[in-house]
Design a protein around this motif. Structure first.
Motif, PDB file in Angstrom:
ATOM      1  N   GLU A 274     -11.777   5.030 -32.538  1.00 36.78           N
ATOM      2  CA  GLU A 274     -13.199   4.697 -32.706  1.00 36.78           C
ATOM      3  C   GLU A 274     -14.014   5.027 -31.456  1.00 36.78           C
ATOM      4  OE1 GLU A 274     -10.820   2.280 -33.635  1.00 36.78           O
ATOM      5  OE2 GLU A 274     -10.973   2.909 -35.725  1.00 36.78           O
ATOM      6  N   GLY A 275     -13.356   5.447 -30.382  1.00 35.78           N
ATOM      7  CA  GLY A 275     -14.054   5.816 -29.156  1.00 35.78           C
ATOM      8  C   GLY A 275     -14.249   4.670 -28.173  1.00 35.78           C
ATOM      9  N   ASN A 276     -13.497   3.579 -28.347  1.00 37.63           N
ATOM     10  CA  ASN A 276     -13.569   2.446 -27.424  1.00 37.63           C
ATOM     11  C   ASN A 276     -12.562   2.630 -26.294  1.00 37.63           C
ATOM     12  OD1 ASN A 276     -15.414   0.909 -29.127  1.00 37.63           O
ATOM     13  ND2 ASN A 276     -13.654   0.694 -30.490  1.00 37.63           N
ATOM     14  N   ILE A 277     -12.995   2.397 -25.071  1.00 34.43           N
ATOM     15  CA  ILE A 277     -12.091   2.523 -23.930  1.00 34.43           C
ATOM     16  C   ILE A 277     -11.051   1.410 -23.991  1.00 34.43           C
ATOM     17  CG2 ILE A 277     -11.896   2.361 -21.414  1.00 34.43           C
ATOM     18  CD1 ILE A 277     -14.665   3.644 -21.224  1.00 34.43           C
ATOM     19  N   ARG A 278      -9.790   1.809 -23.952  1.00 30.44           N
ATOM     20  CA  ARG A 278      -8.702   0.842 -23.999  1.00 30.44           C
ATOM     21  C   ARG A 278      -7.944   0.771 -22.673  1.00 30.44           C
ATOM     22  NH1 ARG A 278      -9.683  -2.592 -26.479  1.00 30.44           N
ATOM     23  NH2 ARG A 278      -7.628  -3.162 -27.180  1.00 30.44           N
ATOM     24  N   TYR A 279      -8.101   1.820 -21.852  1.00 29.92           N
ATOM     25  CA  TYR A 279      -7.274   1.932 -20.644  1.00 29.92           C
ATOM     26  C   TYR A 279      -7.942   2.906 -19.684  1.00 29.92           C
ATOM     27  CZ  TYR A 279      -2.946   3.172 -18.064  1.00 29.92           C
ATOM     28  OH  TYR A 279      -2.004   3.402 -17.104  1.00 29.92           O
ATOM     29  N   VAL A 280      -7.975   2.557 -18.398  1.00 30.00           N
ATOM     30  CA  VAL A 280      -8.500   3.451 -17.367  1.00 30.00           C
ATOM     31  C   VAL A 280      -7.526   3.443 -16.195  1.00 30.00           C
ATOM     32  CG1 VAL A 280     -10.403   3.943 -15.775  1.00 30.00           C
ATOM     33  CG2 VAL A 280     -10.904   2.934 -18.010  1.00 30.00           C
ATOM     34  N   ASP A 281      -7.132   4.622 -15.760  1.00 28.72           N
ATOM     35  CA  ASP A 281      -6.250   4.773 -14.596  1.00 28.72           C
ATOM     36  C   ASP A 281      -7.012   5.587 -13.558  1.00 28.72           C
ATOM     37  OD1 ASP A 281      -4.343   5.676 -12.706  1.00 28.72           O
ATOM     38  OD2 ASP A 281      -2.744   5.554 -14.175  1.00 28.72           O
ATOM     39  N   GLU A 282      -7.295   4.971 -12.411  1.00 28.90           N
ATOM     40  CA  GLU A 282      -8.060   5.632 -11.351  1.00 28.90           C
ATOM     41  C   GLU A 282      -7.149   5.827 -10.129  1.00 28.90           C
ATOM     42  OE1 GLU A 282     -12.487   5.047  -9.635  1.00 28.90           O
ATOM     43  OE2 GLU A 282     -11.157   3.330  -9.311  1.00 28.90           O
ATOM     44  N   GLN A 283      -6.906   7.085  -9.782  1.00 33.56           N
ATOM     45  CA  GLN A 283      -6.044   7.420  -8.648  1.00 33.56           C
ATOM     46  C   GLN A 283      -6.884   8.103  -7.575  1.00 33.56           C
ATOM     47  OE1 GLN A 283      -2.607   9.655  -9.941  1.00 33.56           O
ATOM     48  NE2 GLN A 283      -2.677   8.673 -11.943  1.00 33.56           N
ATOM     49  N   LYS A 284      -6.716   7.653  -6.325  1.00 37.21           N
ATOM     50  CA  LYS A 284      -7.501   8.206  -5.222  1.00 37.21           C
ATOM     51  C   LYS A 284      -6.591   8.640  -4.085  1.00 37.21           C
ATOM     52  CE  LYS A 284     -11.603   5.319  -5.983  1.00 37.21           C
ATOM     53  NZ  LYS A 284     -12.509   4.339  -5.369  1.00 37.21           N
ATOM     54  N   LEU A 285      -6.992   9.716  -3.438  1.00 41.26           N
ATOM     55  CA  LEU A 285      -6.340  10.164  -2.213  1.00 41.26           C
ATOM     56  C   LEU A 285      -7.438  10.548  -1.243  1.00 41.26           C
ATOM     57  CD1 LEU A 285      -3.922  11.051  -0.491  1.00 41.26           C
ATOM     58  CD2 LEU A 285      -4.040  13.268  -1.615  1.00 41.26           C
ATOM     59  N   GLY A 286      -7.422   9.954  -0.065  1.00 47.18           N
ATOM     60  CA  GLY A 286      -8.434  10.250   0.939  1.00 47.18           C
ATOM     61  C   GLY A 286      -7.861  10.107   2.328  1.00 47.18           C
ATOM     62  N   MET A 287      -8.713  10.309   3.310  1.00 57.69           N
ATOM     63  CA  MET A 287      -8.287  10.189   4.691  1.00 57.69           C
ATOM     64  C   MET A 287      -9.114   9.125   5.376  1.00 57.69           C
ATOM     65  SD  MET A 287      -7.391  14.057   5.927  1.00 57.69           S
ATOM     66  CE  MET A 287      -8.798  14.019   6.928  1.00 57.69           C
ATOM     67  N   SER A 288      -8.489   8.480   6.353  1.00 58.63           N
ATOM     68  CA  SER A 288      -9.178   7.459   7.116  1.00 58.63           C
ATOM     69  C   SER A 288      -8.904   7.678   8.592  1.00 58.63           C
ATOM     70  CB  SER A 288      -8.677   6.075   6.688  1.00 58.63           C
ATOM     71  OG  SER A 288      -9.308   5.070   7.443  1.00 58.63           O
ATOM     72  N   LEU A 289      -9.951   7.642   9.382  1.00 57.67           N
ATOM     73  CA  LEU A 289      -9.813   7.783  10.823  1.00 57.67           C
ATOM     74  C   LEU A 289      -9.519   6.410  11.409  1.00 57.67           C
ATOM     75  CD1 LEU A 289     -10.103   9.614  13.353  1.00 57.67           C
ATOM     76  CD2 LEU A 289     -12.509   8.985  13.388  1.00 57.67           C
ATOM     77  N   ILE A 290      -8.435   6.309  12.157  1.00 63.02           N
ATOM     78  CA  ILE A 290      -8.075   5.039  12.769  1.00 63.02           C
ATOM     79  C   ILE A 290      -9.114   4.707  13.832  1.00 63.02           C
ATOM     80  CG2 ILE A 290      -6.335   3.811  14.123  1.00 63.02           C
ATOM     81  CD1 ILE A 290      -4.245   5.549  12.750  1.00 63.02           C
TER      82      ILE A 290
ATOM     83  N   GLY B 213     -11.080   3.863  17.015  1.00 63.26           N
ATOM     84  CA  GLY B 213     -10.750   3.973  18.427  1.00 63.26           C
ATOM     85  C   GLY B 213      -9.770   5.083  18.768  1.00 63.26           C
ATOM     86  N   GLN B 214      -9.305   5.811  17.756  1.00 60.06           N
ATOM     87  CA  GLN B 214      -8.362   6.900  17.985  1.00 60.06           C
ATOM     88  C   GLN B 214      -8.843   8.139  17.242  1.00 60.06           C
ATOM     89  OE1 GLN B 214      -4.268   5.883  17.207  1.00 60.06           O
ATOM     90  NE2 GLN B 214      -4.647   3.727  17.622  1.00 60.06           N
ATOM     91  N   GLN B 215      -8.272   9.258  17.586  1.00 59.52           N
ATOM     92  CA  GLN B 215      -8.591  10.492  16.862  1.00 59.52           C
ATOM     93  C   GLN B 215      -7.418  10.869  15.976  1.00 59.52           C
ATOM     94  OE1 GLN B 215      -9.711  13.344  19.850  1.00 59.52           O
ATOM     95  NE2 GLN B 215     -11.818  12.650  19.856  1.00 59.52           N
ATOM     96  N   VAL B 216      -6.953   9.905  15.194  1.00 63.28           N
ATOM     97  CA  VAL B 216      -5.793  10.104  14.331  1.00 63.28           C
ATOM     98  C   VAL B 216      -6.202   9.781  12.902  1.00 63.28           C
ATOM     99  CG1 VAL B 216      -3.436   9.354  13.822  1.00 63.28           C
ATOM    100  CG2 VAL B 216      -4.212   9.509  16.196  1.00 63.28           C
ATOM    101  N   TYR B 217      -5.853  10.656  11.982  1.00 62.33           N
ATOM    102  CA  TYR B 217      -6.142  10.447  10.569  1.00 62.33           C
ATOM    103  C   TYR B 217      -4.904   9.956   9.848  1.00 62.33           C
ATOM    104  CZ  TYR B 217     -10.536  12.942  11.096  1.00 62.33           C
ATOM    105  OH  TYR B 217     -11.795  13.318  11.476  1.00 62.33           O
ATOM    106  N   TRP B 218      -5.105   9.026   8.943  1.00 63.38           N
ATOM    107  CA  TRP B 218      -4.062   8.568   8.040  1.00 63.38           C
ATOM    108  C   TRP B 218      -4.511   8.887   6.623  1.00 63.38           C
ATOM    109  CZ3 TRP B 218       0.438   5.527   9.132  1.00 63.38           C
ATOM    110  CH2 TRP B 218       0.646   5.311  10.482  1.00 63.38           C
TER     111      TRP B 218
END
Length: 198
Positions: free
Chosen positions: A113-129, A131-136
């Motif tokens: 019928e077009g009703n949302i039954r389930y949503v899966d949201e996956q994310k991948l990103g970077m974060s700068l720590i 005080g440091q110049q290091v990415y996680w």
């Protein structure tokens, strides 16, 4: 004067040594080539593609009809929406890439019928720590299950030093979804908006 120049060059060298800027160059390449998220091919062929989703299990896209696609963009982000259908369900996959800043994959599963039954949201990103110049790398997944009563929200996340090349393997933490009717309304509004994006 020579000593000031020497100290300046030395400081620039030292500060650049801790910079993991090569990670920024790799993230888009890895996501594009590995497609860890849902295993969709880059060439849009649906042959033998199976989504493995938490809670509801496997869905074979090769057994479904590809109804439509929509491409959109804004600022430095590009997205693609693809809709697949069978007799009893719709599957819509929204793939959003914002270069090296973030990649978001949202999978909607709807009833006939077009009703949302389930949503899966996956994310991948970077974060700068700070005080440091290091990415996680920050990898997360949220699963909204509107098939259960009450509706549930399942979450898992991880922070990694190296680029993840597969889906998260942590266990999902599941709790009843607070304010489920409003959350469903928000997802429905976002879903309908996917076809209006340009």
């Amino acid at each position: 004067m020579k000593s000031i120049l020497y100290i300046t060059v030395l400081m620039l060298f030292i500060t650049s040594c801790g910079n993991n800027s090569s990670k920024k160059k790799d993230i888009a390449y890895v996501v594009e080539k590995v497609n860890y998220n849902v295993g969709l091919p880059q060439n849009n062929k649906v042959k033998d593609i199976t989504l493995t989703l938490p809670v509801i299990g496997k869905i074979s896209l090769s057994q479904m009809k590809k109804d439509s696609t929509n491409h959109y963009s804004f600022e430095n982000c590009k997205g693609k929406v693809a809709q697949y259908s069978s007799k009893n369900r719709l599957v819509v996959i929204d793939s959003l890439s914002c270069g090296d800043e973030a990649h978001v994959y949202t999978i909607y599963v709807l009833d006939k019928e077009g009703n949302i039954r389930y949503v899966d949201e996956q994310k991948l990103g970077m974060s700068l720590i700070p005080g440091q110049q290091v990415y996680w790398y920050v990898q997360s997944e949220k699963v909204y299950d509107f098939t259960s009563t009450p509706a549930n929200l399942s979450v898992r996340a991880d922070t990694l030093e190296t680029i993840p090349t597969k889906q998260l393997d942590q266990s999902l933490k599941t709790n009843p979804l607070e304010d489920a009717p409003n959350r469903l309304d928000l997802w429905t509004m976002k879903f309908k908006g996917l076809w209006r994006l340009k």
